[in-house]
Design an enzyme around this catalytic site. Structure first.
Site, PDB file in Angstrom:
ATOM      1  N   TYR A   1       0.823  -1.203   0.000  1.00  0.00           N
ATOM      2  CA  TYR A   1       0.000   0.000   0.000  1.00  0.00           C
ATOM      3  C   TYR A   1       0.862   1.261   0.000  1.00  0.00           C
ATOM      4  O   TYR A   1       1.781   1.412   0.811  1.00  0.00           O
ATOM      5  CB  TYR A   1      -0.918   0.030   1.234  1.00  0.00           C
ATOM      6  CG  TYR A   1      -1.656   1.334   1.400  1.00  0.00           C
ATOM      7  CD1 TYR A   1      -2.755   1.618   0.612  1.00  0.00           C
ATOM      8  CD2 TYR A   1      -1.218   2.284   2.307  1.00  0.00           C
ATOM      9  CE1 TYR A   1      -3.424   2.829   0.736  1.00  0.00           C
ATOM     10  CE2 TYR A   1      -1.879   3.500   2.443  1.00  0.00           C
ATOM     11  CZ  TYR A   1      -2.990   3.768   1.656  1.00  0.00           C
ATOM     12  OH  TYR A   1      -3.628   4.969   1.769  1.00  0.00           O
TER      13      TYR A   1
ATOM     14  N   HIS B   1      -2.045  16.613  -1.017  1.00  0.00           N
ATOM     15  CA  HIS B   1      -2.558  16.638   0.350  1.00  0.00           C
ATOM     16  C   HIS B   1      -2.333  17.979   1.054  1.00  0.00           C
ATOM     17  O   HIS B   1      -2.876  18.205   2.146  1.00  0.00           O
ATOM     18  CB  HIS B   1      -1.913  15.522   1.179  1.00  0.00           C
ATOM     19  CG  HIS B   1      -2.469  14.163   0.881  1.00  0.00           C
ATOM     20  ND1 HIS B   1      -2.531  13.644  -0.389  1.00  0.00           N
ATOM     21  CD2 HIS B   1      -3.005  13.201   1.701  1.00  0.00           C
ATOM     22  CE1 HIS B   1      -3.067  12.435  -0.352  1.00  0.00           C
ATOM     23  NE2 HIS B   1      -3.361  12.145   0.909  1.00  0.00           N
TER      24      HIS B   1
ATOM     25  N   ASN C   1       1.754  10.288   7.205  1.00  0.00           N
ATOM     26  CA  ASN C   1       0.913   9.360   7.966  1.00  0.00           C
ATOM     27  C   ASN C   1       1.393   9.306   9.409  1.00  0.00           C
ATOM     28  O   ASN C   1       2.042   8.344   9.831  1.00  0.00           O
ATOM     29  CB  ASN C   1       0.987   7.966   7.356  1.00  0.00           C
ATOM     30  CG  ASN C   1      -0.254   7.587   6.574  1.00  0.00           C
ATOM     31  OD1 ASN C   1      -0.348   6.486   6.062  1.00  0.00           O
ATOM     32  ND2 ASN C   1      -1.214   8.479   6.478  1.00  0.00           N
TER      33      ASN C   1
ATOM     34  N   TYR D   1     -18.648  26.318  47.919  1.00  0.00           N
ATOM     35  CA  TYR D   1     -18.065  25.110  47.339  1.00  0.00           C
ATOM     36  C   TYR D   1     -16.686  25.364  46.727  1.00  0.00           C
ATOM     37  O   TYR D   1     -15.814  24.484  46.754  1.00  0.00           O
ATOM     38  CB  TYR D   1     -18.969  24.575  46.223  1.00  0.00           C
ATOM     39  CG  TYR D   1     -20.165  23.777  46.689  1.00  0.00           C
ATOM     40  CD1 TYR D   1     -20.422  23.542  48.041  1.00  0.00           C
ATOM     41  CD2 TYR D   1     -21.045  23.252  45.760  1.00  0.00           C
ATOM     42  CE1 TYR D   1     -21.527  22.821  48.440  1.00  0.00           C
ATOM     43  CE2 TYR D   1     -22.153  22.517  46.146  1.00  0.00           C
ATOM     44  CZ  TYR D   1     -22.400  22.307  47.482  1.00  0.00           C
ATOM     45  OH  TYR D   1     -23.490  21.581  47.866  1.00  0.00           O
TER      46      TYR D   1
ATOM     47  N   ARG E   1     -14.529  25.169  49.837  1.00  0.00           N
ATOM     48  CA  ARG E   1     -14.703  23.956  50.639  1.00  0.00           C
ATOM     49  C   ARG E   1     -14.427  22.689  49.814  1.00  0.00           C
ATOM     50  O   ARG E   1     -13.878  21.709  50.331  1.00  0.00           O
ATOM     51  CB  ARG E   1     -16.130  23.932  51.194  1.00  0.00           C
ATOM     52  CG  ARG E   1     -16.425  22.771  52.075  1.00  0.00           C
ATOM     53  CD  ARG E   1     -17.733  22.892  52.849  1.00  0.00           C
ATOM     54  NE  ARG E   1     -18.754  23.707  52.258  1.00  0.00           N
ATOM     55  CZ  ARG E   1     -20.013  23.293  52.036  1.00  0.00           C
ATOM     56  NH1 ARG E   1     -20.353  22.050  52.317  1.00  0.00           N
ATOM     57  NH2 ARG E   1     -20.910  24.110  51.543  1.00  0.00           N
TER      58      ARG E   1
ATOM     59  N   PHE F   1      -1.894   5.144  12.580  1.00  0.00           N
ATOM     60  CA  PHE F   1      -2.074   6.580  12.343  1.00  0.00           C
ATOM     61  C   PHE F   1      -3.363   7.125  12.946  1.00  0.00           C
ATOM     62  O   PHE F   1      -3.580   8.325  12.982  1.00  0.00           O
ATOM     63  CB  PHE F   1      -2.102   6.855  10.832  1.00  0.00           C
ATOM     64  CG  PHE F   1      -3.052   5.950  10.084  1.00  0.00           C
ATOM     65  CD1 PHE F   1      -4.417   6.043  10.253  1.00  0.00           C
ATOM     66  CD2 PHE F   1      -2.570   4.991   9.221  1.00  0.00           C
ATOM     67  CE1 PHE F   1      -5.296   5.210   9.594  1.00  0.00           C
ATOM     68  CE2 PHE F   1      -3.436   4.141   8.539  1.00  0.00           C
ATOM     69  CZ  PHE F   1      -4.806   4.259   8.734  1.00  0.00           C
TER      70      PHE F   1
ATOM     71  N   GLU G   1     -12.087   5.544   4.521  1.00  0.00           N
ATOM     72  CA  GLU G   1     -11.716   6.041   5.846  1.00  0.00           C
ATOM     73  C   GLU G   1     -13.004   6.518   6.508  1.00  0.00           C
ATOM     74  O   GLU G   1     -13.363   7.695   6.456  1.00  0.00           O
ATOM     75  CB  GLU G   1     -10.664   7.136   5.704  1.00  0.00           C
ATOM     76  CG  GLU G   1      -9.392   6.574   5.064  1.00  0.00           C
ATOM     77  CD  GLU G   1      -8.467   7.622   4.475  1.00  0.00           C
ATOM     78  OE1 GLU G   1      -8.750   8.834   4.635  1.00  0.00           O
ATOM     79  OE2 GLU G   1      -7.468   7.237   3.843  1.00  0.00           O
TER      80      GLU G   1
END
Length: 492
Positions: free
Chosen positions: A46, A76, A188, A272, A275, A321, A406
């Site tokens: 791949y 990309h 990746n 609060y 405390r 990844f 994906e």
């Protein structure tokens, strides 16, 4: 491999990375040899001999292997938004190099060396902050980073933004020509999520310590009770974080003349936010332990795909990844930061309210003529509201990509970046409380607090002087907040 402290030193303070040693070189060479054999034998791998994502079944010719990797980076690099801060990008480069030097990515030695040289010579890629879905790694941001390694994209060097090739040349470096598998190994990875998260969790630890001091100082200003910090109470619940915070508060307040001055005041319970400080801040402490563990493990990880196993002469395609192991903790970090800020702002509100604290309205010596610290609480409230929105989990919003190949994404990059913003907000809110608490304590003079708390008050006053007359506090509060977050000012 880097620790959280190592990453902060390189990313934020300009330290150099650990250079490659003979073991690193041997691992890198062994991993590369497996890739070369797969190419020679025509094995289907791949992203090496196939396309990417939904195109994983489309074979590519051996002579196109190098162009395939360059095309990957260019296609990309489609991020948007303002550039990431330099410290995050330096952290990304460090983690990229740290992953590649493990020898399981199948890249050549010169690629790892160039990544390390970016850090040594101050070349910082310009990386847009938006565009990662946090699953096949931080693809778009890492593509922008990786373009600089081949002489494209943009980078800053010496304070100037230049085309990638010019930036390398300015630093005396030359780009690399990618070969099979290398583009994929560069993008990746979870390096944006991990670098941002690592810096954020370092900040969070410091802010938690500052918040503990803020509680103690606010309690002194209120003339509140230390009884809720008794270890017998916390022993019956058995939660580690609350017990630790109660111990710290007890140590800070032990022997306080302010506490002694109101021993018989008759007040039974405080609000609060005083405390229950051990329970709330202790829960944040326990959350940070979980978050730190996830980030620390990721700093040692190899997160690209496919991965090379030289000892078995094998290449395996998996899912290292995927950002979910970071996305969930980082969403938790944004929530923890929101809790720190919300808890702190309520004490600020109370300190400024005479009906709560019995102090002058808005902690000004001249009520009416002066507004004092009134609007500082407004600004803190606005930051808390923003953080309440940021506390919504990014990971709950998966959107499929790559034509369904994906089909579940972590959104971990946004989880990391919004956690960072929530912590910046928390720092500002805690700084505001500290200024109000010290101002309130000073109205009890000549009474003094413990030496530890008086020293903390002096360090706050070193950044923000007492408010006698109205003035703009914006720059002083921002400076104190940043100093608390980055460790420039430590209160204990």
């Amino acid at each position: 491999m880097p620790t959280l402290e190592d990453l902060e030193a390189v990313a934020r303070h300009g330290a150099g990375p650990r250079p490659l040693d003979d073991d690193d070189r041997a691992r890198i060479a062994a991993g590369r040899a497996v890739v070369e054999r797969a190419l020679e034998e025509g094995t289907a791998v791949y992203g090496v001999t196939t396309g990417f994502g939904q195109l994983e079944s489309v074979p590519t010719a051996p002579e196109d292997a190098a162009q395939l990797q360059v095309n990957l980076l260019r296609s990309h690099a489609v991020g948007s938004g303002p550039p990431l801060p330099e410290e995050i990008v330096r952290g990304m480069v460090l983690l990229l190099a740290s992953s590649l030097r493990r020898g399981h990515s199948g890249v050549r030695l010169e690629l790892v060396e160039l990544a390390l040289q970016l850090l040594e010579r101050g070349v910082t890629p310009v990386v847009p902050s938006k565009g990662s879905v946090g699953s096949s790694g931080d693809l778009a941001p890492l593509a922008h980073l990786a373009l600089v390694l081949i002489g494209e994209g943009e980078a800053t060097v010496g304070g100037e933004t230049l085309p990638g090739g010019e930036a390398l040349a300015r630093a005396g470096l030359e780009p690399v020509a990618l070969t099979a598998k290398e583009g994929l190994a560069l993008i990746n990875g979870t390096h944006l999520m991990a670098a941002t998260g690592a810096l954020a969790v370092r900040d969070a630890r410091r802010l938690l310590e500052a918040a503990v001091v803020a509680v103690a100082l606010s309690l002194e200003a209120f003339k509140g009770s230390t009884v809720p910090f008794d270890p017998r109470l916390h022993g019956l619940r058995g939660q580690p974080g609350p017990a630790t915070i109660a111990y710290k508060l007890t140590a800070l307040l032990a022997g306080s003349p302010v506490v002694a001055s109101h021993a018989d005041c008759g007040r039974v319970q405080d609000p609060y936010t005083l405390r229950c400080a051990p329970q709330v801040l202790g829960a944040v402490a326990d959350a940070l332990a979980y978050i730190e563990g996830a980030i620390e493990r990721e700093l040692l990880a190899v997160t690209d795909n496919p991965l090379v196993f030289p000892e078995d002469d094998d290449i395996l395609s998996g899912g290292n990844f995927h950002g979910q192991p970071l996305s969930l903790p980082l969403d938790h970090l944004a929530l923890a930061a929101c809790e720190l800020a919300s808890f702190s702002e309520r004490r600020t509100y109370a300190l400024l309210s005479p009906s709560y604290a019995g102090l002058p309205p808005f902690l000004t010596p001249k009520p009416g003529l002066s507004s004092g610290l009134m609007i500082a609480q407004y600004a803190a409230a606005a930051l808390v509201n923003e953080s309440q929105v940021l506390a919504h989990p990014a990971g709950a919003g998966s959107i499929p990509t790559s034509a369904g190949q994906e089909d579940f994404n972590s959104m971990g990059a946004f989880a990391a970046l919004k956690a960072r913003t929530a912590l910046e907000n928390a720092a500002q809110v805690i700084a505001t409380e500290l200024v109000c608490a010290v101002q309130g304590l000073e109205f009890h003079r000549p009474l003094t607090s413990t030496p530890a708390l008086e020293e903390a008050a002096a360090r706050v006053r070193g950044r923000v002087a007492r408010v006698e007359e109205d003035r703009s506090l914006a720059a002083e509060l921002a400076g104190l907040a940043d100093a608390l977050r980055t460790g420039e000012v430590v209160l204990t």
